[in-house]
Scaffold this motif. Sequence first.
Motif, short mmCIF file in Angstrom:
data_model
loop_
_atom_site.label_atom_id
_atom_site.label_comp_id
_atom_site.label_asym_id
_atom_site.label_seq_id
_atom_site.Cartn_x
_atom_site.Cartn_y
_atom_site.Cartn_z
N GLY A 316 0.83 -1.18 0.02
CA GLY A 316 0.06 0.01 -0.04
C GLY A 316 0.65 1.19 0.15
O GLY A 316 0.48 2.28 -0.66
N ALA A 317 1.92 1.50 0.85
CA ALA A 317 2.93 2.35 0.97
C ALA A 317 3.33 2.86 -0.75
O ALA A 317 3.51 3.92 -0.98
N GLU A 318 3.78 1.71 -1.04
CA GLU A 318 4.48 2.17 -2.45
C GLU A 318 3.37 2.40 -3.54
O GLU A 318 3.94 3.34 -4.06
N VAL A 321 2.75 6.24 -2.92
CA VAL A 321 4.09 7.14 -3.54
C VAL A 321 3.86 7.31 -5.04
O VAL A 321 3.81 8.32 -5.51
N ARG A 322 3.56 6.02 -5.41
CA ARG A 322 3.42 5.96 -7.15
C ARG A 322 2.16 6.71 -7.43
O ARG A 322 2.16 7.42 -8.51
N ALA A 323 0.97 6.81 -6.59
CA ALA A 323 -0.02 7.61 -7.06
C ALA A 323 0.29 9.29 -6.98
O ALA A 323 -0.17 9.91 -7.86
N VAL A 324 1.03 9.58 -6.05
CA VAL A 324 1.38 11.02 -6.04
C VAL A 324 2.30 11.28 -7.15
O VAL A 324 2.14 12.30 -7.75
N ALA A 334 4.96 9.20 -15.25
CA ALA A 334 5.01 8.67 -13.83
C ALA A 334 5.95 7.26 -13.59
O ALA A 334 6.59 7.25 -12.67
N ARG A 335 6.09 6.58 -14.91
CA ARG A 335 6.98 5.47 -14.56
C ARG A 335 8.51 6.10 -14.50
O ARG A 335 9.28 5.56 -13.75
N VAL A 424 -8.18 6.64 -5.84
CA VAL A 424 -7.47 5.59 -6.62
C VAL A 424 -6.53 4.79 -5.68
O VAL A 424 -6.17 3.47 -5.64
N ILE A 425 -6.18 5.26 -4.53
CA ILE A 425 -5.44 4.67 -3.34
C ILE A 425 -6.52 3.49 -2.59
O ILE A 425 -6.02 2.54 -2.46
#
Length: 490
Positions: A316-318, A321-324, A334-335, A424-425
Amino acid sequence: MHTDTERCVRAVRSKDARFDGWFFTAVLTTRIYCRPSCPAVPPKVENMTFYPSAAACQQAGFRACKRCRPDTSPGSPEWNARADSVARAMRLIRDGVVDREGVPGLAARLGYSARQIERQLLAELGAGPLALARAQRAQTARLLIETTGLPMAEVAFAAGFSSIRTFNDTVRQVFALAPGELRSRATRSRTPPATPGVIALRLPYRAPLNPSNLFGHLAATAVPGVEEWRDGAYRRTLSLRYGHGIVGLTPHPDHIAARLSLTDPRDLTLAISRCRWLLDLDADPEAVDEQLNADPLLAPLVRKAPGRRVPRTVDGAEFAVRAVLGQQVSTAAARTHAARLVRAHGLPVDDPEGGLTHLFPDPGALAGLDPEQLALPRSRRTTLTTLVGALADGTLRLGTDTDWEQARAELTALPGFGPWTVEVIAMRALGDPDAFLPTDLGIRRAAEELGLPSTPAALTARAAAWRPWRAYAVQYLWTVDDHPINHLPT
């Protein structure tokens, strides 16, 4: 459902695989328990009794059927579709929390006393947390016995047993075979993996499953070095409790083939749980699609490609971070941002079978990053560093057991977190099946094309009929746009 005898009998007589994992059939004359779809001749009705979990069957003195292997059924979809304490407890038990922290640790995570949790689980599942954890240990032991050449002593401790004697006794009680006999039977029917140290297994699911959006989304958004699509499989690195791992997941018509390489076999239970969560394999697609099909504007999308799942995450934490990093930028951008973080802060790993190079950095590794080194607008740097700080100090938790509404409130309180990022999270990290993205550009385009309301407020009101499956409606709406996330990579 196990209390509805008439419905259970119908499912057993028709060998309906949709109900595998929903309940278990115990046969009073043979003292064997089965999944509803067991290919054996159904017993007489007066000889059947039904239980809500394999653990309850085992606790009542029944052993697992050698033919249908009920311990390998998909998990009950209830535990991923609910947010109450029992569902959260089941998700934690599935992740091995009882083995690592005991019942007091499980209760503390949920904010209840051990006695309260015991009472709630007994009432709903017919077994307490220790019995449920024991059933899971037995299943993990069976996988290690049948798919690896590990010595039995190592299998016992990797599966979470405290002693060899307990391991031997449990395997005999649950499977009516000694550990050595289980391995002998499996050796005659399986082909050893080509790469030493790789655990090859099949992950079951309820049909139908449409792999296009599931694997297409994961491949299209893959972070270089952490994820890749190679030879028809989605591969990624995993940060686990005792070490790390690499998994390859390949879709097949009746299962997902998984190839796991672990630095410590004690992580097998957690790794399997993470993979099933990632691919939403315990969903009930029949229930989801039946409700969405009732909407005449959504029905053509459902009928065209039923069984869509919600692509989730292994951490979830990963994902947060990727959502931000993905706010207001393209998928490719984003990638790129995520890959830079990985190279700078991720732990390097060795991947003999492919091109994976790093673990995604955890919040602790990112807590000291210099925001000036981030190629992001200043406001988004603040959003990212604030998020990382909250995750690192534990004030924000984004796990499979997290209370969905509490997490939404805590995320909304952080700077730079609007409705899209929060939802989305909730959808992909927390697993809320009713998360909805009315402000998403792809959703608004789909709404316009289908004749649905396109403003967020009006679309949200229209989508009330899709509850509690709005996250799945999102997957169908995204298919209106011809985007790589909707297609298996070639």
